[in-house]
Design an enzyme around this catalytic site. Structure first.
Site, PDB file in Angstrom:
ATOM      1  N   CYS A  30     -18.164 -16.159  31.283  1.00  0.00           N
ATOM      2  CA  CYS A  30     -18.504 -17.040  30.035  1.00  0.00           C
ATOM      3  C   CYS A  30     -18.987 -18.608  30.467  1.00  0.00           C
ATOM      4  O   CYS A  30     -18.020 -19.400  30.953  1.00  0.00           O
ATOM      5  CB  CYS A  30     -17.433 -17.233  29.115  1.00  0.00           C
ATOM      6  SG  CYS A  30     -17.297 -18.284  27.941  1.00  0.00           S
ATOM      7  N   CYS A  33     -17.088 -21.275  28.687  1.00  0.00           N
ATOM      8  CA  CYS A  33     -15.751 -21.284  28.995  1.00  0.00           C
ATOM      9  C   CYS A  33     -15.381 -22.156  30.282  1.00  0.00           C
ATOM     10  O   CYS A  33     -14.420 -22.913  30.493  1.00  0.00           O
ATOM     11  CB  CYS A  33     -15.152 -19.990  29.389  1.00  0.00           C
ATOM     12  SG  CYS A  33     -14.979 -18.769  27.880  1.00  0.00           S
TER      13      CYS A  33
END
Length: 104
Positions: A30, A33
């Site tokens: 991600c 993230c």
């Protein structure tokens, strides 16, 4: 680096914690993230026992993401007294996280 919370240690480390716990639901793949990780690391470095910071790898903890309705990552859930006290989806500022951690 923040502690990794798993289905095996979540109860003890998060729900039974005597201090608030910031849990970052994330995945290695991600990109948002990854961009948010420095803020999480800074939060952990500044915790000084007032709170704990850790992460959940959503690819390895399917039951936790189901239990806490994590549909998008990054998601932050702040636990206080064994319960979810706040949930944020997407990146948030360090200042907002600090405010949420230290205020009821």
């Amino acid at each position: 680096m923040p502690q990794l919370y798993t289905e095996q240690n979540f109860e003890k480390e998060v729900l039974q914690s005597s201090v608030p716990v910031l849990v970052h639901f994330r995945a290695d793949w991600c990109v948002p993230c990854q961009k948010f990780a420095p803020i999480i690391n800074e939060m952990e470095a500044n915790a000084l026992g007032k709170y704990k910071v850790g992460s959940v790898d959503v690819d390895k903890s399917r039951e936790l993401i189901k239990r806490y309705n994590v549909n998008t990552i990054p998601t932050i859930i702040i636990f206080k007294n064994g319960r979810s006290a706040a949930q944020i989806t997407g990146a948030v500022s360090r200042e907002d996280l600090c405010h949420m951690m230290l205020n009821d």
